[in-house]
Design an enzyme around this catalytic site. Structure first.
Site, PDB file in Angstrom:
ATOM      1  N   LYS A   1       0.890  -1.164   0.000  1.00 16.30           N
ATOM      2  CA  LYS A   1       0.000   0.000   0.000  1.00 16.30           C
ATOM      3  C   LYS A   1       0.927   1.212   0.000  1.00 16.30           C
ATOM      4  O   LYS A   1       1.248   1.779   1.042  1.00 16.30           O
ATOM      5  CB  LYS A   1      -0.925  -0.026   1.225  1.00 16.30           C
TER       6      LYS A   1
HETATM    7  N1  PMP Z   1      -7.437  -1.407  -3.175  1.00 12.34           N
HETATM    8  C1  PMP Z   1      -6.971  -0.169  -2.987  1.00 12.34           C
HETATM    9  C2  PMP Z   1      -6.253   0.514  -4.105  1.00 12.34           C
HETATM   10  C3  PMP Z   1      -7.152   0.477  -1.763  1.00 12.34           C
HETATM   11  O1  PMP Z   1      -6.685   1.717  -1.575  1.00 12.34           O
HETATM   12  C4  PMP Z   1      -7.841  -0.187  -0.735  1.00 12.34           C
HETATM   13  C5  PMP Z   1      -8.046   0.493   0.586  1.00 12.34           C
HETATM   14  N2  PMP Z   1      -6.951   0.281   1.424  1.00 12.34           N
HETATM   15  C6  PMP Z   1      -8.312  -1.483  -0.970  1.00 12.34           C
HETATM   16  C7  PMP Z   1      -8.100  -2.070  -2.204  1.00 12.34           C
HETATM   17  C8  PMP Z   1      -9.031  -2.242   0.102  1.00 12.34           C
HETATM   18  O2  PMP Z   1      -8.140  -2.604   1.111  1.00 12.34           O
HETATM   19  P1  PMP Z   1      -8.626  -2.805   2.622  1.00 12.34           P
HETATM   20  O3  PMP Z   1      -9.841  -3.648   2.566  1.00 12.34           O
HETATM   21  O4  PMP Z   1      -7.481  -3.495   3.264  1.00 12.34           O
HETATM   22  O5  PMP Z   1      -8.906  -1.458   3.173  1.00 12.34           O
END
Ligand code: PMP
Length: 303
Positions: A157
């Site tokens: 991320k």
């Molecule tokens: N894809 C992207 C590009 C994101 O920014 C997020 C949010 N963090 C997600 C998927 C979903 O991830 P999560 O469920 O861990 O928040």
């Protein structure tokens, strides 16, 4: 909306609580120029941060993928996140930890930079417009595709990976849509700009395998919740030409939670029983004190 640098409260910065307005960086910070930052988005519901350990683990892993180490243990980061909420008097909030390379060196090479960490928290009830949640949000196709896993650290991320998300989401909003749906480098459906995507056909859930994008913690939670309810979940390549076969669609993420999709470009979907059932199940799980009592805890939360 009040700008983020003009708010009051406390931000955990490199181990100390700093007055919100003083948590500043120098303009020659490496991360600003070269995207050397990783972050998380977590939510506290009724005083408990949902999947805190899983988010912290991902933050540390994201930094490793960007070739730097966070100078705090996972236990210290977990405690700091909880303390940040308490210090700001928040019980229901969004929490943003971020780690980045500092200003000690400003070149592509970054071996001499120091790694910094901050954690901020603020109230943030819903990601999408409230009245869109029942009818479903509208997505258009994104201008850019997700890079393949051999072209970028796609499991991280990482701040830099959001460049194409911001461009795509801005274009979508300017054209009256709520978000944009991104394809992967092969032309298969990948994810929205900040959330993973699911489709429904004949009572079966379909979602793309996260081979070139974030395997979201919400995505993993929804798969576990669905399976615990006897709903079949299939991870498979989905092409834009397949969309006509699906009846329901929704996106999931920490901020988006479970949000029904009513439209993707020319394809319409009708948020239905399966989507609303999972919205309820997710909402109950994130608020439950003892998740294992009400639900078989998804592996992501237990590990
Ligand atoms: N894809 C992207 C590009 C994101 O920014 C997020 C949010 N963090 C997600 C998927 C979903 O991830 P999560 O469920 O861990 O928040």
């Amino acid at each position: 909306m009040l700008p983020f640098d003009e708010r009051d409260g406390w931000i955990w910065l490199d181990g100390r609580f700093t007055p919100w307005r003083d948590a500043k960086l120098h303009v020659l910070t490496h991360a600003l120029h070269y995207g050397s930052g990783v972050f998380e988005g977590m939510r506290m519901y009724d005083g408990r941060i949902f999947a805190l350990e899983a988010h912290t683990r991902r933050l540390v892993r994201s930094a490793q993928l960007l070739d730097f180490a966070i100078p705090w243990s996972e236990a210290e980061l977990n405690e700091a996140a909880i303390e940040t909420c308490l210090r700001n008097g928040l019980h229901n909030c969004y929490i943003r930890p971020i780690a980045w390379r500092g200003a000690e060196q400003l070149s592509v090479s970054a071996l001499d930079t120091r790694v910094h960490v901050a954690i901020a928290a603020w109230p943030w009830p819903k990601y999408f417009d409230e009245d869109r949640l029942r009818r479903g949000i509208r997505l258009c196709w994104a201008k850019y595709r997700r890079p393949s896993a051999d072209a970028a650290p796609t499991a991280a991320k990482a701040t830099g990976l959001y460049v194409i998300c911001t461009i795509s989401k801005n274009v979508a909003e300017r054209e009256g849509y709520d978000d944009a749906l991104m394809l992967d480098s092969t032309g298969a459906i990948a994810e929205a700009t900040g959330a993973n995507i699911f489709f429904v056909r004949d009572g079966v859930l379909f979602t793309p395998p996260p081979s070139s994008f974030l395997d979201g913690i919400t995505r993993q939670t929804i798969i576990a919740l669905a399976r615990a309810r006897g709903i079949k979940v299939v991870e498979s390549r989905i092409m834009p030409a397949d969309l006509g076969a699906f009846t329901e669609c929704f996106v999931v993420g920490t901020a988006a939670e479970v949000t029904p999709v009513g439209q993707i470009a020319e394809h319409a979907f009708q948020p239905g029983r399966l989507t609303f059932g999972l919205i309820e199940a997710y909402s109950a799980l994130v608020r439950s004190r003892v998740s294992a009592a009400a639900e078989p805890a998804p592996a992501i939360l237990a590990s």
